[in-house]
Write a protein that holds these residues in place. Structure first.
Motif, PDB file in Angstrom:
ATOM      1  N   ASN A   1      19.050 -18.213 -23.130  1.00  0.00           N
ATOM      2  CA  ASN A   1      19.085 -18.668 -21.746  1.00  0.00           C
ATOM      3  C   ASN A   1      20.137 -19.762 -21.574  1.00  0.00           C
ATOM      4  O   ASN A   1      20.889 -19.759 -20.597  1.00  0.00           O
TER       5      ASN A   1
ATOM      6  N   ARG B   1      23.508 -18.338 -21.575  1.00  0.00           N
ATOM      7  CA  ARG B   1      23.663 -17.419 -20.447  1.00  0.00           C
ATOM      8  C   ARG B   1      23.856 -15.961 -20.899  1.00  0.00           C
ATOM      9  O   ARG B   1      24.628 -15.217 -20.314  1.00  0.00           O
TER      10      ARG B   1
ATOM     11  N   LYS C   1      19.884 -20.983 -14.236  1.00  0.00           N
ATOM     12  CA  LYS C   1      18.774 -20.600 -15.101  1.00  0.00           C
ATOM     13  C   LYS C   1      17.456 -20.577 -14.324  1.00  0.00           C
ATOM     14  O   LYS C   1      17.156 -21.502 -13.576  1.00  0.00           O
TER      15      LYS C   1
ATOM     16  N   TYR D   1      18.588 -14.679 -13.995  1.00  0.00           N
ATOM     17  CA  TYR D   1      19.340 -15.845 -13.515  1.00  0.00           C
ATOM     18  C   TYR D   1      19.394 -15.814 -12.001  1.00  0.00           C
ATOM     19  O   TYR D   1      19.335 -14.749 -11.387  1.00  0.00           O
TER      20      TYR D   1
END
Length: 132
Positions: free
Chosen positions: A18, A21, A72, A66
């Motif tokens: 996370n 990304r 996030k 996302y």
């Protein structure tokens, strides 16, 4: 390599992917990890997941979610009950994560569920993780 805490490994892989990304992350499969992934999908923290058979234990491929501009959705994810120090809670004392903005994932006698569902079902259990 032997992993002593499989749930902490799962949460760390999700947290790292996370932060970097990534679109998806692969995790060795187990029933408890599938139950946690179900909760994360139901609560809207991840898009979805699929089980990939590899002839061994299998792999869970989690597709991360996302917001606009790659913002996030999972701001934080933390293991609460560890193998060296277990944390339990009754249904009356179930913790609130960020005053209701996050969820607690709890292992109860009726299966793995969120803290809110554990209160509704009137069961306590081991607090596995907080997600916000």
């Amino acid at each position: 390599m032997q992993i002593t805490d499989a749930i902490a490994d799962m949460l760390t892989r999700i947290r790292n992917a996370n932060t970097a990304r990534h679109e998806s992350v692969d995790i060795p499969a187990s029933k408890i990890k599938k139950a946690i992934a179900d909760i994360l999908v139901d609560e809207g923290y991840i898009k979805n997941y699929q089980i990939i058979e590899d002839g061994k234990q299998g792999i869970i491929r989690i597709n991360l979610k996302y917001g606009p501009g790659k913002k996030k959705i999972i701001q934080g994810i933390r293991r609460v009950s560890k193998p060296g120090l277990r944390k339990y809670s009754t249904c009356e004392e179930m913790p609130s994560v960020l005053r209701g903005l996050g969820i607690a994932i709890v292992s109860t006698s009726k299966g793995i569920m969120t803290g809110k569902n554990a209160k509704k079902e009137n069961v306590g259990g081991e607090i596995l993780a907080f997600v916000w």
